[in-house]
Design an enzyme around this catalytic site. Structure first.
Site: not given
Ligand code: PGA
Length: 255
Positions: A14-16, A100, A102, A172, A178, A218
């Site tokens: 996942n490149w965000k 997700h 975020e 997650e 992160g 992570s």
């Protein structure tokens, strides 16, 4: 549970909100030769919307599939700024991240919108990767199971049995995303087992056994081995470490 060998593993990056078009093309030029021999697992790269077409073009003819990071649940409409599942299918996506943390944290995503989005993704023949996970506060208060159960039943658990059999899930824990603080393989396995138990309760034991649950938070080249040693973990959803071709390839190529 010991039947994990029947579940094909998935490593997704996942490149965000990272990488422009040039960086996307450079990534694939470096990455594809490093994963050419991978046969026994699915590999997915999930770039930002603007780089999806470039990623699809570059990955054509390889075993690497492309995904999107979010979706709107309706079809075409007057919804400025939104993107529907049909558009993602048309662009060449095969997977879509849904819920997700975020999105939940910063964009007010709820279990209800997660359910709608998963359904919209399925209706276009794509695979949703439905994310769940507790905060550190939840875990410290011993509430992780309660949170996971709520996220499960309000989100993927509202699908029909047939729809549910076509989704992937990702566990997650927010405290591991992160932060460099990975869940231990044992903590992750226990959470996966719990998610599977929710699936067995809501659907059947067969659905629970077939469900693939990725771990995210992570994941790095130096901890993938230990995580994948757990039968409960059916792959990984990788953020930061998927941005570098060599690092993501070494995660994909874990043995
Ligand atoms: P991270 O992100 O690997 O950078 O912790 C994981 C994710 O958010 O999917």
């Amino acid at each position: 549970m010991t039947t994990a060998h029947k579940r094909r593993r998935v490593i997704a990056g996942n490149w965000k909100m990272y990488k422009n078009l040039g960086e996307t093309r450079d990534f694939f030029d470096a990455f594809l030769p490093l994963v050419r021999d991978v046969r026994d697992r699915d590999v997915v790269v999930i770039p930002p919307f603007t780089a999806i077409s470039a990623a699809v073009e570059r990955a054509a003819g390889s075993a690497v599939a492309i995904g999107a990071q979010d979706v709107y649940w309706g079809k075409n409409g007057a919804l400025t700024g939104e993107i529907c599942a049909g558009m993602l299918a048309d662009a060449g996506c095969r997977y879509v991240l849904v819920g997700h943390s975020e999105r939940r944290q910063f964009f007010h995503e709820t279990d209800d919108t997660v359910a709608r989005k998963a359904l919209a993704v399925l209706s276009e023949g794509l695979t949703p990767i439905v994310c769940v996970g507790e905060t550190l506060e939840n875990r410290d208060a011993g509430l992780e199971k309660e949170v996971l159960r709520r996220q499960f039943s309000g989100g993927p658990g509202s699908l029909t049995a047939d729809e549910f059999s076509r989704i992937l899930m990702a566990y997650e824990p927010i405290w591991a995303i992160g932060t460099g603080r990975t869940a231990t393989p044992e903590i992750a396995a226990a959470a996966h087992e719990f998610i599977r138990a929710c699936a067995a309760e809501q659907y059947t034991a067969g659905h629970a056994l077939a469900l693939r649950v990725l771990y995210g938070g992570s994941v790095k080249p130096d901890n993938i081995q230990g995580l994948m040693a757990q039968d409960e973990l059916d792959g990984a959803l990788v953020g930061g470490a998927s941005l570098d071709a060599k690092s993501f390839a070494s995660i994909v190529n874990y043995t």
